[in-house]
Design an enzyme around this catalytic site. Structure first.
Site, mmCIF file in Angstrom:
data_model
loop_
_atom_site.group_PDB
_atom_site.id
_atom_site.type_symbol
_atom_site.label_atom_id
_atom_site.label_comp_id
_atom_site.label_asym_id
_atom_site.label_seq_id
_atom_site.Cartn_x
_atom_site.Cartn_y
_atom_site.Cartn_z
ATOM 1 N N ASP A 100 0.856 -1.181 0.000
ATOM 2 C CA ASP A 100 0.000 0.000 0.000
ATOM 3 C C ASP A 100 0.898 1.238 0.000
ATOM 4 O OD1 ASP A 100 -2.970 0.992 0.480
ATOM 5 O OD2 ASP A 100 -1.773 2.014 2.002
ATOM 6 N N HIS A 294 -7.020 -6.336 -1.398
ATOM 7 C CA HIS A 294 -5.962 -5.354 -1.166
ATOM 8 C C HIS A 294 -5.019 -5.714 -0.022
ATOM 9 C CE1 HIS A 294 -3.977 -1.490 -1.249
ATOM 10 N NE2 HIS A 294 -4.248 -1.302 0.020
#
Length: 316
Positions: A100, A294
């Protein structure tokens, strides 16, 4: 051997560390809204594979320092923390891996300091390809006014939403939010980023109530401003990185993401993913894990660990 926890001074701030193993140094950079705890499945696996693994709570997160000034969170500060961390550990060479927001830190660390970072891997966020103008200006020029980056810009707005009910916020982030392939990264007018149903979201199979409780407790103590300040430097980072316009990253590199990750399907990251070989001419591994979202290293630890260990053994 279990991981140890400590705090060191690096680059003028205090960094909380999780650390385990002996051997070549591997630095793990988490993203938002996460913590060094997000690497709990990787630290021991990489240590057992023969590496000295260090995962900090990044600047502004968890038990590390959180300077008040927005300007204290530029990409130079974030990379500077990792450079100083390596020096404080007495090392002159490291592999750096980020997920991320930690991925841009890792990519830029490799780009800025190829003498220090010998191998680089990014999870979920492709490497930077510096566009023709500041990203927020580009969004406005395209007629976009409600992307989550934009929502995060005004001091206090997202903080107020997220800190009103931290338990609901963290459940929404980890159980919905970026974890949901159908989740829009656009913020409806008057509704906020999390959505009103977050408190009732069921846990995914990769997250226990105890693990979620750890994130909640840490964010109750730290608040959200530090991490949000990373987003408030997006345009400033574009300006600061002008000397690296078009510059490739030459070190051996790996990229890992989930096929259901909304981040790699949005327009900006999608373009970067398409251009990945231009930025990474020495890309050794590109793994898209089918069905994963994610929070890739928490969702699919066995696959991620195997890929990272293979990459490090062959290239570092």
């Amino acid at each position: 051997m279990a991981s140890t926890r400590s705090t060191i001074t690096a680059n003028g701030i205090e960094l909380f560390l999780r650390e385990q193993g002996e051997g070549p140094l591997v630095v793990l950079c988490h993203g938002w809204p996460e913590l060094s705890y997000s690497w709990r499945h990787q630290i021991g696996a990489l240590a057992d594979a023969g590496y000295h693994v260090v995962a900090p709570d990044m600047r502004g997160f968890g038990r590390s320092s959180a300077p008040q000034a927005v300007e204290a969170y530029s990409i130079f500060d974030l990379v500077g923390d990792m450079v100083a961390l390596v020096a404080e550990l007495g090392e002159t060479r490291a592999a750096i891996i980020g997920h991320d927001w930690g991925a841009p830190v890792a990519w830029h660390a490799a780009q800025f300091r190829p003498d220090l970072f010998a191998a680089v891997a990014g999870l979920s966020v492709p490497p930077p390809w510096r566009g023709k103008g500041p990203p927020l200006d580009q969004l406005r020029a395209a007629g976009i006014t409600n992307f989550y980056w934009q929502y995060f810009q005004k001091l206090g707005v997202a903080e107020t939403e997220f800190e009103r009910d931290v338990a609901s916020t963290m459940r929404g982030m980890l159980c919905g939010g970026f974890a949901d392939p159908g989740r829009s990264l656009f913020v409806p007018e008057g509704r906020g980023f999390i959505g009103r149903s977050a408190a009732s979201l069921p846990l995914p199979p990769w997250l226990t109530e105890a693990e979620l409780a750890f994130f909640i407790e840490q964010y109750k103590q730290s608040g959200f401003r530090g991490g949000l300040n990373w987003y408030r430097n997006i345009d400033r980072n574009w300006e600061l990185t002008s000397p690296w316009q078009g510059a490739p990253i030459h070190q051996p590199a790996a990229f890992i993401a989930g096929s259901n990750d909304p981040v790699i399907s949005d327009k900006m990251s999608g373009k970067h993913l398409a251009a990945i070989n231009r930025v990474l001419p020495n890309l050794k591994q590109k793994l898209i894990i089918d069905g994963a979202g994610h929070w890739i290293q928490q969702e699919k630890p066995a696959e991620v660990n195997a890929a990272l260990i293979e990459f490090l053994k062959e290239n570092y």
